[in-house]
Design an enzyme around this catalytic site. Sequence first.
Site, PDB file in Angstrom:
ATOM      1  N   GLU A  88      31.653 -10.454  39.145  1.00 31.08           N
ATOM      2  CA  GLU A  88      31.967  -9.311  38.304  1.00 31.08           C
ATOM      3  C   GLU A  88      32.014  -8.004  39.103  1.00 31.08           C
ATOM      4  O   GLU A  88      32.918  -7.195  38.929  1.00 31.08           O
ATOM      5  CB  GLU A  88      30.939  -9.187  37.180  1.00 31.08           C
ATOM      6  CG  GLU A  88      31.413  -8.252  36.080  1.00 31.08           C
ATOM      7  CD  GLU A  88      30.398  -8.127  34.961  1.00 31.08           C
ATOM      8  OE1 GLU A  88      29.344  -8.786  35.020  1.00 31.08           O
ATOM      9  OE2 GLU A  88      30.675  -7.353  34.025  1.00 31.08           O
ATOM     10  N   ASP A  89      31.037  -7.805  39.997  1.00 31.17           N
ATOM     11  CA  ASP A  89      30.912  -6.502  40.658  1.00 31.17           C
ATOM     12  C   ASP A  89      31.574  -6.435  42.032  1.00 31.17           C
ATOM     13  O   ASP A  89      31.838  -5.348  42.542  1.00 31.17           O
ATOM     14  CB  ASP A  89      29.422  -6.123  40.829  1.00 31.17           C
ATOM     15  CG  ASP A  89      28.738  -5.971  39.485  1.00 31.17           C
ATOM     16  OD1 ASP A  89      29.462  -5.886  38.470  1.00 31.17           O
ATOM     17  OD2 ASP A  89      27.496  -5.959  39.445  1.00 31.17           O
TER      18      ASP A  89
END
Length: 733
Positions: A88-89
């Site tokens: 996600e990051d």
Amino acid sequence: MFAERIDFSHEANLTINELVNRAEVLLPDTELTILRKCYDFAEKMHINHKRSSGEPYIIHPLNVAATLIKLKMDLDSIMAGLLHDTVEDCDVSPEEISKLFGQNVAQIVVGCTKISKIKFKTKEESQAENFRKMVVAMAQDLRVIIVKLADRMHNMRTLQYVSKEKQMGKAQETLDIYVPLASRLGINSVKAELEDLCLRYLHPEIYYRLAEKIAMKKRERESYIEETLNLVEEKMLEYSVVGEVTGRPKHFYSIYKKMQQRGVDFEQIQDLLAFRVLVGNITECYKVLGIIHSAFIPVPGRFKDYIAIPKVNNYQSLHTTVIGPKAERIEIQIRTFEMHEVAERGVAAHWKYKERNKTDAPGNKLKWVEELMEFNQTSTSSSEFMDAVKNDLDVGGVFIFTPTGDVKELRYGATPLDFAYAVHTEVGNKTVGAKVNGKMVPLKYRLKSGDTVEVLTSKTQTPSKDWLKICKTSRAISKIKQYLMKIERDEQKEVGENILEKALKRFDTSIKSLDKKGEFKSILDKYHYKLLEELFVNIGSNHLPIKDVLVAIPSIAFTETDELEVKEEDKEDSYYKKLAQTARKSTSNDNAVIVDGLDDIVVKMGRCCNPIPGDPITGIITRGRGITIHTIGCPRIADMEKARSLIVEWNKHYTFSHPVNIKVTTHDKPGILSKISKSINNSGINIRSAIARSMPDQKGNFVFEIEVKDYSELLKTISSIEQMEEVISVSRA
Ligand code: MN
């Protein structure tokens, strides 16, 4: 100490070396090397990120991994903990993770990423939907949820660094979604911790007041705990039971919940301390319970045996509350070390057994998870699996849809009948059947979250006593009881009115004419009845002897010597009336019993022994009521005069079905009721009703009311049931 809660505090100085040290007891050296490699990758990916606290981002995955080690999870889960935010990051692709650390790890990380993107609704009505979303995300692997719980735990632990608004949002979501999940998965250590953290942010005023109060008397309490521990340990030693005893204040949320439930203030909550005794085996658990109950006075109604009857998440323990030293109430939990492992780690404890130590897997611990896992491996359709997961994730309640799309929350184990009463009392009272997801189901069907239920009703339907056994919700049960009480009262009223009317006939008067003259006034006053109806009810329910009524009517010259006869048959049901009538008929083919020399006499069957054709019988002449038939062995006839008995015999030409109750005890196996029913039906016997009861010792108890024509038919039926291998015993009840 062993029995202490796992400490999930944020560790600001945690390093990979420390993590590897801790993992040493869980993982072989080769896996530790992989773990280091995984950390290096995660650190590199997060190198430019910072947390809201200003700390390097990697401290978060490190703490999440540490929690997973505390829960004794496997390498894949711990690695997924380190990597859970990279997709996600950091724009890492799942393929890359899969290539470097294996497909399982990649799948868990993808699952976690999916969950973090879900927009959960926090309103109560949408809980079912929330769960459905969660289930979609975790369908691949249950470890997703455990990693996600560890992630949420650390985020909650470090929530002070984010905005107030975000704090409230996260805390509410945690309470709505993650706490029930941890509870259902049996991970009580995580559940308790999350609950306290939620309380701290959602109701800070209560949280800090509790914290302050508990801190205030710290020294006093510690010495109290010490004293009690010593006392219990001494007693156990006296009876040579070896175990671990610990004591601590209860966690805040459980105190808060108690305050709410009882509507009381902190000062009024008495049992703030919880003690725990861990021993080697179940026998010792009960032994310790005995020791504690003899050393301290138990508080009535507070003993719970979750060993005999485990909670749905397989939690097992004995709970009791006793009056401890200095008259303080203390709660004591007693369980085995093994049960404690399951209580603290739940599904995670099971995971370890299942993955590492297959031969050691405890018999039926967390059976539902095991079944779920097997289901996962064998099922080809993922929607089938999701259904299974969904059903098992129901926490306190199930969420049921009406055909029009409304949602009702019912407690776990609720049936379509409960649902019907939840819709409306009148719907409940008239229920004859139900369709779940379009298919007919029995009324005792156990509803599952997401079921759409359509209730089928009939104008002529009325609630029956058996429904009380089917229903699980207090609303349905109280509505059925109300109805049954009203019916009973109506019946008693009718019976009472009849008795009185008949008694008055002997004095050539009637209720109506006496009522007109106000003759009932004195008796109504005497018993504080407002209405004549109440008088009838009390006569009909045998609370008021008819003699007492007659005495109190002024215009009747009633004396005690007047022989009064209250006909019992007024109260008897149609079956006995029917039998009595057939016996009165003159053609012998219709008579159940032949009484020598007496053709036209009322013959009744004794209700006490319920004779059926083939039983050895005798007739007893009753005063003014004809003859009552009893079995020779009936205890009722033992104290009757010999002179009143008559020789009678069964009429061989008589055909009439006789209801008889038979009691069947079986090993509790699914489908056993229908198996027995089939066997009975196959021999041409009609079943009027069946009552089933599961007993805690894995036995089933059934009472069938069947219709047989005679004793030999009954014997045949009994022996055919006896032959079934699941059946332990069969007897006439
Ligand atoms: Mn995270």
